[in-house]
Design an enzyme around this catalytic site. Structure first.
Site, PDB file in Angstrom:
ATOM      1  N   THR A 258       0.850  -1.204   0.000  1.00  0.00           N
ATOM      2  CA  THR A 258       0.000   0.000   0.000  1.00  0.00           C
ATOM      3  C   THR A 258       0.878   1.244   0.000  1.00  0.00           C
ATOM      4  O   THR A 258       1.821   1.349   0.789  1.00  0.00           O
ATOM      5  CB  THR A 258      -0.907  -0.012   1.245  1.00  0.00           C
ATOM      6  OG1 THR A 258      -1.687  -1.209   1.199  1.00  0.00           O
ATOM      7  CG2 THR A 258      -1.823   1.202   1.277  1.00  0.00           C
ATOM      8  N   CYS A 348      39.227   9.030   9.185  1.00  0.00           N
ATOM      9  CA  CYS A 348      39.900   8.242  10.211  1.00  0.00           C
ATOM     10  C   CYS A 348      39.327   6.832  10.298  1.00  0.00           C
ATOM     11  O   CYS A 348      38.123   6.655  10.326  1.00  0.00           O
ATOM     12  CB  CYS A 348      39.735   8.946  11.553  1.00  0.00           C
ATOM     13  SG  CYS A 348      40.175   7.936  12.937  1.00  0.00           S
TER      14      CYS A 348
END
Ligand code: PLP
Length: 399
Positions: A258, A348
């Protein structure tokens, strides 16, 4: 352990500050945007008035179907496509998945050409498609500033005509913009299909998708002041994608389930606003970005901008590396304590923080903490000053 403690502290402080009415400067609009009040109104009205399921044949259902198809027609007109070429999804991730999987099942694609800078919503499905369907994934090399090397793309296309090319329209971390028309011409010349993740650009420009020569595209409402959980895929007429979600005949059998009617109504309204106010918003946001660049260059000359920040780049995104004197783990919490919301673009790879695959692929210095700042129509020049002041305080404290 240190990371989680600092994040917890950050969270507690943010919540307290929010409660105290402390200033919040939201500069993370590439992650998501605040909803436009007119979008809220449109959704609210629809929620109050429309109760039916668009697939039901009774009057309430048909009322809902009319609203749904109205939203589709409106979006199609804005994007220069035909309504039948738009399939509503839960967002950009689903749209990218559906296109990539659907092409490999339906179009019998055996080679996909992409770049290491794509969003995980493209890279992860490609990893799975490669492992499960044996499709070969080729990565195009990058040139300076992180743009894909189009000579290399041509070479891979020559070796594998008929491949599917998947390259994002704007990078969500650096803002780098793809020359879509050039890529499309290369694809056409080699009988290849062209998919572009347009999540960061739909709603930023008045966009005619077919003019860009794109065969498949993904868009997401929450990136342009619409609701979260609504998006779409564009599938050019004549291209077929095998349905990714089955179990219902919705969306012309292309996506079962739906429809998120209220989200779709909000998305269509958000796209209307984005197209009507497009140029005005672009100028406002671009001015904020350049003011930010100028202020940063004046006050923190040691900062480096990542990607093609000054040229072929989205007007709303800025990615920068800070001097290594600042602890990368402290940047977001410290800015958060000042009420500034930005994203980490850190390269990092230490500890649990794997960092940014985008900056790593661009060989950005991994020791320097990086930030992504992304602006919207709701930001002001004063907020840019506030952010730069907060960053200067942070850096001077780290020295
Ligand atoms: N693609 C890009 C480039 C994005 O920036 C994002 C979200 O950050 C997505 C895909 C995922 O979109 P969604 O949040 O609608 O699933």
């Amino acid at each position: 352990m240190i990371v989680s403690l600092s994040l917890l502290l950050h969270w507690e402080l943010s919540v307290n500050f929010a409660g105290m009415g402390k200033r919040e400067v939201y500069l993370d609009n590439a992650a998501t945007t605040r909803m436009d009040p007119a979008v809220l109104d449109a959704m609210h009205q629809c929620m109050q008035q429309i109760h039916g399921n668009p697939s039901s044949i009774h009057a309430s259902g048909q009322q809902a179907a009319v609203v749904l198809e109205g939203a589709r027609r409106s979006m199609a007109r804005r994007l220069g496509v035909s309504p039948a070429e738009l399939v509503f999804t839960s967002g950009g991730t689903e749209a990218n998945n559906a296109i990539l999987w659907g092409c490999c099942y339906g179009q019998k694609v055996r080679h996909i050409i992409t770049s290491p800078l794509e969003h995980p919503a493209v890279l992860k499905p490609l990893e799975l498609i490669s492992a499960r369907l044996g499709v070969k994934v080729h990565f195009v090399r990058l040139i300076q500033d992180g743009h894909p090397d189009l000579d290399h793309l041509r070479k891979i296309l020559t070796d594998h005509p008929g491949a599917l090319v998947s390259l994002m329209h704007a990078n969500n971390e650096t803002g780098n913009l793809l020359p879509a028309k050039t890529v499309s011409r290369l694809c056409k010349a080699h009988g290849a299909l062209f998919h572009s993740d347009m999540v960061q650009t739909i709603g930023k420009f008045v966009m005619d998708i077919p003019q860009q020569g794109i065969d498949f595209a993904a868009g997401s409402a929450h990136k342009f002041h619409g609701p979260k959980g609504a998006g779409f895929m564009y599938v050019r007429a004549g291209c077929f994608v095998e349905p990714f979600i089955s179990g219902g005949g919705q969306e012309r059998n292309q996506r079962a389930g739906t429809e998120n009617l209220y989200g779709i109504v909000g998305m269509a309204k958000a796209l209307d606003i984005a197209c009507e106010k497009g140029e005005e918003v672009k100028q406002h946001v671009a001015a904020l970005k350049s003011a930010c660049v100028i202020l940063l260059q004046e006050r923190l000359p040691e900062i480096r901008f990542n990607g093609d920040a000054h040229k072929h780049s989205l007007f709303s995104i800025l990615n920068l590396s800070l001097p290594a004197v600042v602890d990368p783990e402290m940047v977001l919490p410290a800015l958060g304590m000042a009420g500034v919301a930005v994203s980490s673009g850190s390269a990092c790879a230490s500890g649990s923080n794997r960092g940014s695959h985008v900056l790593r692929a661009m060989a950005v210095d991994e020791n320097a903490p990086s930030l992504r700042i992304s602006f919207s129509k709701y930001n002001t020049p004063d907020e840019v000053h506030y952010f730069v002041d907060a960053l200067c305080n942070l850096i001077s404290g780290g020295k």
